[in-house]
Motif scaffolding. Sequence first.
Motif, mmCIF file in Angstrom:
data_model
loop_
_atom_site.group_PDB
_atom_site.id
_atom_site.type_symbol
_atom_site.label_atom_id
_atom_site.label_comp_id
_atom_site.label_asym_id
_atom_site.label_seq_id
_atom_site.Cartn_x
_atom_site.Cartn_y
_atom_site.Cartn_z
ATOM 1 N N ASP A 1 0.845 -1.194 0.000
ATOM 2 C CA ASP A 1 0.000 0.000 0.000
ATOM 3 C C ASP A 1 0.880 1.244 0.000
ATOM 4 O O ASP A 1 1.357 1.683 1.049
ATOM 5 N N GLU A 2 1.060 1.829 -1.164
ATOM 6 C CA GLU A 2 1.936 3.000 -1.271
ATOM 7 C C GLU A 2 1.350 4.207 -0.561
ATOM 8 O O GLU A 2 2.073 4.956 0.094
ATOM 9 N N ALA A 3 0.047 4.400 -0.637
ATOM 10 C CA ALA A 3 -0.575 5.567 -0.004
ATOM 11 C C ALA A 3 -0.421 5.522 1.517
ATOM 12 O O ALA A 3 -0.104 6.530 2.148
ATOM 13 N N SER A 4 -0.640 4.347 2.097
ATOM 14 C CA SER A 4 -0.493 4.210 3.549
ATOM 15 C C SER A 4 0.959 4.416 3.976
ATOM 16 O O SER A 4 1.235 5.033 5.015
ATOM 17 N N ALA A 5 1.897 3.909 3.164
ATOM 18 C CA ALA A 5 3.310 4.068 3.482
ATOM 19 C C ALA A 5 3.707 5.547 3.449
ATOM 20 O O ALA A 5 4.452 6.029 4.318
ATOM 21 N N LYS A 6 3.196 6.296 2.461
ATOM 22 C CA LYS A 6 3.502 7.719 2.379
ATOM 23 C C LYS A 6 2.934 8.478 3.576
ATOM 24 O O LYS A 6 3.574 9.396 4.102
ATOM 25 N N GLN A 7 1.735 8.095 4.009
ATOM 26 C CA GLN A 7 1.133 8.771 5.148
ATOM 27 C C GLN A 7 1.929 8.528 6.433
ATOM 28 O O GLN A 7 2.122 9.434 7.239
ATOM 29 N N ASN A 8 2.400 7.293 6.609
ATOM 30 C CA ASN A 8 3.253 7.015 7.770
ATOM 31 C C ASN A 8 4.537 7.830 7.737
ATOM 32 O O ASN A 8 5.040 8.258 8.785
#
Length: 394
Positions: free
Chosen positions: A120-127
């Motif tokens: 999940d790229e979006a979740s990784a960016k948010q973290n």
Amino acid sequence: MDDDAHEDTGGPDEPYDAPRERRRRRAGTIYGPADGYERSRDEPMRSRLKDVLGPRTIGLLIGAILVQFGFIASYVGAFHDPQPHALTVTVVASHGWQGYVSNELNAVPGKPVWAYASTDEASAKQNLKDGKRQAVYLFNRDGTKDTLLVNSAEGSSITAAMETIFHQVATKKHRTLAVNDVVPVQKGDERGLTSFYLVVGWLVGGYLMASLLGIRKGPKARNFRRVLWRLFGCLAYACLSGLGGAWIVGPLLGALTGHFWAMAGIGMLLSMCASIFTMGMEALFGIIGVGVSIVLFVVLGNPSAGGAFGYQLLPTFWRVIGPWLPNGAGVDSVRSVVYLGGTDIRFHLAVIAWWLVVGLLALLLVSNNTYWGFTQKRPVSDDQREPEGMDARS
């Protein structure tokens, strides 16, 4: 002939400057040491040596040299050889490649990174934006060009370490690497160090104010109301300190723009923490309490604050204590407000408040013992005794 001419010779037992002294006294001018002082030649050598080489003086000198050595050891120990340790990174890929690449990174000698696998790229960016990760590694399974996402708001040292590690990995695997900063620092915040220097200024001002007040007025107030006045002074000084620091780095210099009132509030809390803690230590230990504050805020706090080098680049001791000291919590608070959307701000503020409460409790407990006398027994003088046979209630 002038009468002074007959007096200038002086008697055989008079000091050589006696005639001159008589003329000065007659003119209404007295020269010499002020009241409470004496000429050096009038002080016995034994008294002088006893004062200079007394236990109290030697103890203060030993304390000062120990603080100095501690300062050198702490700063050099923390900064002389920064090494990355368990920098957290999320590896984003698909078809099982994310697990394979993560295992490869975790197997690098020295454990410089701790990799988590994800699709999940979006979740990784948010973290990454929330400061929960130091980087995101986007592995391209269909080519040889990968992307490293970094967060320079966490500090330039962390970003530089991540780039170095992954460039080495890419070179070893014959791949190329593009770096993208998803949380860049503001234009005036070069290398992301403004928050560190701002917090240092707030803390130095707080404990310096309390130290000077203790030297001028004494480490203990004469009565409990004066304790309350000192606390009021800390509050007033903290308001000026917080507002002034936020104005300097914001509207004046443009280093950290926006979030003026939030940063001012952090500065007020930090200034009160430093001043009240110092007052509490002075009340407990006298002038030595200033040394206790210097050890906490300067010797231990500054090198472990995650400013010059991020926590993950520091040796174990400084890496562990950093987030739990006012310096580290202050730097984390400012970065959280300015760059990370307030992530974990409650924890950072709670750490600062805890140290403030420690100083306040020390100050009030000493006040209880000194002014209210709950733990002291004092004999009653004769003039305070009631006549025998009188009813105390009358």
